[in-house]
Design an enzyme around this catalytic site. Structure first.
Site, PDB file in Angstrom:
ATOM      1  N   GLY A 674      15.599   3.723   3.907  1.00 14.07           N
ATOM      2  CA  GLY A 674      14.683   2.617   3.678  1.00 14.07           C
ATOM      3  C   GLY A 674      15.434   1.508   2.996  1.00 14.07           C
ATOM      4  O   GLY A 674      16.662   1.536   2.923  1.00 14.07           O
ATOM      5  N   GLY A 677      17.998   2.424   0.322  1.00 11.11           N
ATOM      6  CA  GLY A 677      19.187   3.195   0.633  1.00 11.11           C
ATOM      7  C   GLY A 677      18.824   4.396   1.471  1.00 11.11           C
ATOM      8  O   GLY A 677      17.843   4.352   2.207  1.00 11.11           O
ATOM      9  N   LYS A 693      18.255  11.004  -3.133  1.00 14.00           N
ATOM     10  CA  LYS A 693      17.967   9.610  -2.820  1.00 14.00           C
ATOM     11  C   LYS A 693      19.046   8.743  -3.452  1.00 14.00           C
ATOM     12  O   LYS A 693      19.228   8.748  -4.660  1.00 14.00           O
ATOM     13  CB  LYS A 693      16.590   9.249  -3.390  1.00 14.00           C
ATOM     14  CG  LYS A 693      16.161   7.842  -3.069  1.00 14.00           C
ATOM     15  CD  LYS A 693      14.732   7.620  -3.501  1.00 14.00           C
ATOM     16  CE  LYS A 693      14.588   6.266  -4.153  1.00 14.00           C
ATOM     17  NZ  LYS A 693      13.330   6.097  -4.842  1.00 14.00           N
ATOM     18  N   ASP A 789       3.201   2.361  -5.476  1.00 13.59           N
ATOM     19  CA  ASP A 789       3.746   2.263  -4.125  1.00 13.59           C
ATOM     20  C   ASP A 789       3.253   3.415  -3.262  1.00 13.59           C
ATOM     21  O   ASP A 789       4.022   4.074  -2.565  1.00 13.59           O
ATOM     22  CB  ASP A 789       5.274   2.216  -4.172  1.00 13.59           C
ATOM     23  CG  ASP A 789       5.866   1.574  -2.920  1.00 13.59           C
ATOM     24  OD1 ASP A 789       5.099   0.964  -2.146  1.00 13.59           O
ATOM     25  OD2 ASP A 789       7.089   1.695  -2.710  1.00 13.59           O
TER      26      ASP A 789
END
Ligand SMILES: *[C@@H]1O[C@H](CO)[C@@H](O)[C@H](O)[C@H]1NC(C)=O
Ligand SMILES: *[C@@H]1O[C@H](CO)[C@@H](O)[C@H](O)[C@H]1NC(C)=O
Length: 996
Positions: A674, A677, A693, A789
């Site tokens: 995304g 990264g 991540k 989010d």
């Protein structure tokens, strides 16, 4: 007379002895009509015993005539000329004995992820070799300099391994090699050139080379000017077409001499540290017949100055990417208007000022203009004649204050114009045009095959590795395809058309000599870093069984050797996903990843053997590690020193450790990517599967924010929240290590990328689970947390389809008290999920999460993305309902949810619409949402255990069991590294068969 008799007798005796000797030899080597020479035979036998225990069907009869896998001999069957073992599940190392073949011409060991260890120097003895291909394995160590002895070599591909060290200068002796691919390894050092190497060889002496693919390594130093021509000398590399140096650590200026390589089609220098300005001398690429250059890619370097006018080399230019450099403020390079074949222009973050010249938008071939994050100002003028192929105009975050269309009859509805972040889109602006201001970021549209298995078939009855071949219409057999992801490394196109896909399909079908029902391209999409991925399934013509080994061999070898010619996607690389046997693990395949399966399988055995003490020791070691250093916290990578955090429950990983865990961030380990990264899969030394991540440059948080996220994450523990295992803040990297979610994101499931669609009960369970996770954040965490989010891409599914909320990168601690609102300076979140109230007032509350969750519920009902083709799901659903109630809504719903009762659907829908009420105060709390969802789920409890879901009993109990309560404290405040991973590993069921 006597003498001649004697002679005859002697002669006969010789013959007799010869026959005896022959028979003895034959007997010794175990077959009657011995043909293969003894050296090759014993070499094959040695290989067979070295690679014993894997799935090669070797071992009896004559290797040449008895169908030994991948062994191909010359016409007289006396010599092995080809050993083609791509995707053959070879396990182990490459033994030195492989260098003993007498006449081997082709060696292909690609796509054997369990082929490990170094390349033995003895391969350098195979002087008859013309093609050496060992790509996408797990090779380590340096490239032996003896490969320089392979004087007949024309094709050398060792890409996608973990090779280290420099390029041996001796390879410069390989003057016939035209394909030289060392990309995606961990190689380092400067590029060798003849003038500096003791043996007088270097890349500049590889005079027959057409392809230098050295991208994605750690090479350093400058581009040797000698590649263009030695000082005062003649150009040797006259055939070079692809020079791929991107994603290394190279520096220095771009040498003028590079323009002597006039046959060059792709010059790719992106993601390095090149400095200086782009030399105007690049115009010398142009010859009398124009320039061959098609792609000029120099993004993400440290280039400065003014972009020169490169008009002379625009005749064939199709892609130019100058993004993310340090150019001086300057106007848009208007000379690009004249490039007749230009398809994609990337000028992101390039300090462009002034007005965008509208002529560029009229270019005949232009598909996309990417120029966000500049200072383009004034008016965006849509010209009277627009390029017929134009699909994307990305100009977010500029200073454009108006838009005019010079001719109102020009149809722009097909064009994705993105202007968010410009003064024109100011929330206060009355003239704010929603269509261009609310667009999703990105814009590159994925493509999905319109062809799907007949709706009469029940694809739920297929096992995980199987699908129904939609090309066999009316036939509902489950069958195992060979799945291949073809990656176009540098696509010139920004739009994927049906025509292009069909062209590709046909090219593969005809060149591989297959039938029309054997090749299905089911989807294609773009990755955030601009590559294109095309997912292809190859089927057996009979429609039932899996492809045999020989066909798999033929298909995969034609890809590794690039004999399959696919002009649209060149240069391509094929990432093999699965052939129904344990092969490479990758993106989707991780759910079925062979390696993971084997690792976990072994772990399960260990566990059963009762090696508890071993684990206890491991655990103790780990706990020791936890309390260990944050030494690299301050100086490691943040902009400023921050005090070393004491984070209980989150383990610190060194960069080296994460690198190892993720196989050096191998492409095969990429689970998704995304704006922030990439996310990689990995296996810890303990065997625990994790997802890493990794923030990419540019999307890194400040050290403070990063620390906040870790602290926050390490405090929350709930079965519907993705658990944090640890983090890495080292060598300038920010990485978070999470528990591994085998089944990817809810978004992926809804977009039809997965093997089967989600049925209504699964959708309900995902809704209940994620709502519980969110409720925990809002009401049980102390202090409460606002996620900020929530979106379908942040709802992950574990092996049992239990939904877990992920990604707390934007999360904020909510103040407690009467007015639970925080004033924020910057509105953050994802388009399509943004609470309008928050957007207008900048006051954040937990009701903003409720809004986003409402959008997620609508996605579950419709399977659509929140914004699709410029249409906003909330508005679409409301409009349909207003027009004609549930009946009008039905076409919007995913057919999978129609199995639900009308009443339950209505309840679910009403709940979703309550969540997306304009005013936060009108929306329910997450706790109320959970209660309502649980009530619906309870009514939809599956009755028959014998359903397709019967194997997922954990999931069933989880949602419908009597203990269906959220916020249980069993896991609360427990170390994430405690015995709970033990449970986790045990719960994982390997899906793939283990190798025989
Ligand atoms: C746009 O920017 C240019 C260069 O920075 C400046 O000279 C010009 O006045 C600006 N135009 C508008 C309409 O703001
Ligand atoms: C594989 O390719 C070889 C040579 O091109 C051909 O003879 C053979 O029939 C092919 N095998 C299959 C199963 O397609």
């Amino acid at each position: 007379m006597e003498g001649s008799n004697m002679k005859q007798m002697l002669f006969r005796r010789d013959r007799f002895l010869g026959v005896v000797f022959f028979c003895l030899t034959a007997a010794f080597f175990g077959y009657a009509d011995a043909a293969l020479n003894p050296t090759d035979l014993s070499t094959l036998n040695a290989l067979a015993s070295h690679w014993s225990g894997n799935s090669l069907q070797w071992g009896s009869g004559d290797p040449c005539t008895n169908g030994w896998t991948g062994v191909i001999c010359d016409p007289t069957n006396t010599k092995v000329t080809q050993l083609l073992l791509s995707s053959a599940s070879v396990i182990g190392t490459i033994p030195a004995v492989i260098g003993s073949f007498t006449a081997l011409e082709q060696l292909d060991l690609s796509y054997n992820p369990q082929l490990t260890g170094p390349i033995p120097p003895e391969i350098g003895q195979l002087t008859t070799l013309t093609s050496l291909i060992i790509q996408s394995c797990s090779l380590t160590g340096d490239i032996p300099s003896t490969l320089g002895n392979l004087k007949n070599l024309t094709f050398l591909a060792l890409n996608n391994n973990q090779l280290t060290g420099p390029i041996p200068s001796s390879l410069g002796a390989l003057v016939h090699v035209y394909w030289f691919d060392l990309s995606t390894n961990q190689m380092s050092g400067d590029l060798p050139v003849s003038s500096k190497s003791p043996d007088g060889f270097g890349l500049d002496t590889m005079s027959g080379c057409k392809h230098f693919h050295l991208n994605n390594n750690s090479f350093t130093g400058p581009i040797p000017p000698e590649l263009g021509a030695p000082p005062g000398g003649v150009v040797k590399l006259t055939k070079l077409v692809h020079l791929l140096f991107e994603s290394n650590m190279m520096s220095g200026t771009i040498p003028d001499s590079i323009a002597n390589l006039t046959s060059l089609e792709i010059l790719s220098l992106s993601n390095n540290q090149f400095s200086g300005s782009i030399p105007a001398s690049l115009n010398r690429f142009a010859t009398a017949t124009g320039s061959n250059l098609q792609q000029l890619l120099v993004s993400n370097n440290k280039l400065t100055g003014i972009i020169p006018n490169l008009t002379a080399i625009t005749s064939n230019l199709s892609v130019i990417d100058l993004s993310k450099n340090s150019f001086d403020p300057q106007p848009f390079p208007s000379w690009l208007d004249g490039a007749p074949k230009l398809q994609s222009v990337y000028l992101v973050d390039s300090h462009l000022t002034g007005q965008l010249p509208s002529e560029i938008l009229s270019s005949g071939m232009l598909q996309a203009l990417w120029a966000r994050n500049n200072s383009l100002n004034g008016t965006l003028r849509i010209p009277s004649t627009l390029g017929p192929n134009l699909r994307v105009i990305s100009l977010q975050d500029n200073k454009i204050d108006s838009i005019i269309q010079l001719n109102n009859s020009v149809n722009t509805s097909e064009i994705d114009i993105q202007l968010a972040g410009n003064p024109l889109c100011d929330p206060s602006s009355l003239a704010r045009p929603a269509r261009v201001c609310d667009n999703v970021q990105g814009g590159l549209m994925p493509w999905t095959s319109p062809l799907q298995p007949s709706s009469n078939c029940n694809s739920g009855s297929c096992s995980d590795s199987q699908i129904i071949n939609p090309l066999n219409s009316g036939n509902c057999n489950c069958t195992t395809p060979l799945e291949i992801v073809l990656e176009a490394r540098r696509p010139t196109f920004s739009v994927i058309t049906d025509e292009m896909i069909e062209r590709l399909r046909l090219q593969m079908q005809t060149q591989l000599n297959l039938l029309p029902n054997q090749v299905w391209i089911h989807s294609a999409s773009f990755t955030p870093d601009g590559r294109a991925e095309i997912d292809i399934d190859f089927f057996n013509a009979d429609g039932v069984s899996a492809l045999d080994r020989s066909s798999i061999q033929n298909i995969t070898h034609s890809l590794t050797s690039q004999t399959l010619v696919l002009p649209d996607v060149k240069p391509y690389i094929a990432k093999l996903i699965t052939s129904g046997e344990p092969v490479v693990s990758s993106k989707v395949a991780l759910s079925a990843g062979a390696i993971a399966g084997i690792v976990v399988g072994v772990l399960a055995l260990l566990a059963m053997a009762g090696l508890y003490a071993f684990w206890q020791k491991r655990r103790a070691e780990r706990l020791k590690h936890i309390t260990q250093p944050f030494k690299s916290w301050g100086g490691g990578g943040g902009e400023k020193d921050v005090e070393a955090p004491k984070i209980a429950g989150a383990r610190w990983f060194s960069y080296a450790e994460v690198k190892k865990v993720t196989n050096n961030f191998a492409e095969a380990n990429v689970l998704g990517e995304g704006g922030y990264g990439k996310v990689y899969s990995g296996v810890l030394a303990s065997g625990e599967l994790v997802a890493v991540k990794r923030a990419q440059e540019g999307s890194m948080q400040g050290a403070e924010e990063f620390k906040n996220e870790i602290e926050l994450l390490s405090r929350v523990h709930h079965k519907n929240l993705v658990g944090l295992v640890g983090y890495c803040y080292d060598q300038g990297e920010q990485m978070l290590v999470y528990e591994f979610m085998e089944n990817g994101t809810m978004r992926e499931w809804l977009s039809g990328k997965m093997a089967y669609p989600l049925d209504w009960t699964k959708r309900l369970s995902i809704a209940v689970g994620s709502a519980r996770g969110l409720t925990y954040l809002h009401e049980m965490a102390n202090p409460p947390i606002i996620h900020r989010d929530i979106k379908s891409a942040n709802i992950l599914l574990d092996g049992n389809h239990v939904a877990k909320v992920a990604d707390f990168g934007l999360s904020k601690l909510a103040p407690e008290g009467a007015d639970k609102k925080i004033a924020t300076t910057q509105v953050k979140g994802t388009m399509g999920y943004l609470d309008p109230e928050y957007y207008m007032t900048q006051h954040l509350s937990d009701k903003s999460d409720v809004y986003a969750f409402g959008v997620v519920l609508l996605e579950l009902l419709t399977s659509r993305a929140p914004i699709e083709h410029g249409k906003y799901i909330v508005r679409e659903v409301r409009t349909a309902l207003d027009k004609g109630g549930m009946d009008a809504l039905e076409p919007l719903l995913d057919p999978c949810v129609l199995e639900a009762s009308r009443e339950d659907l209505k309840k679910f829908l009403d709940l979703a619409l309550d969540c997306v009420e304009e005013r936060g105060a009108d929306r329910p709390t997450m706790n109320e949402v959970v209660k309502e969802l649980e009530a619906i789920a309870q009514r939809n409890k599956p009755k028959a255990k014998a359903s397709a879901l019967a194997t997922d009993t954990t999931w069933l109990n989880d949602v419908y069991g009597d203990d269906a309560q959220y916020g249980e404290t069993e896991n609360f405040d427990k170390m994430p590294n405690s015995s709970s991973n033990f449970k986790y590993s045990g719960g994982y069921t390997p899906r793939m068969p283990e190798p025989k």
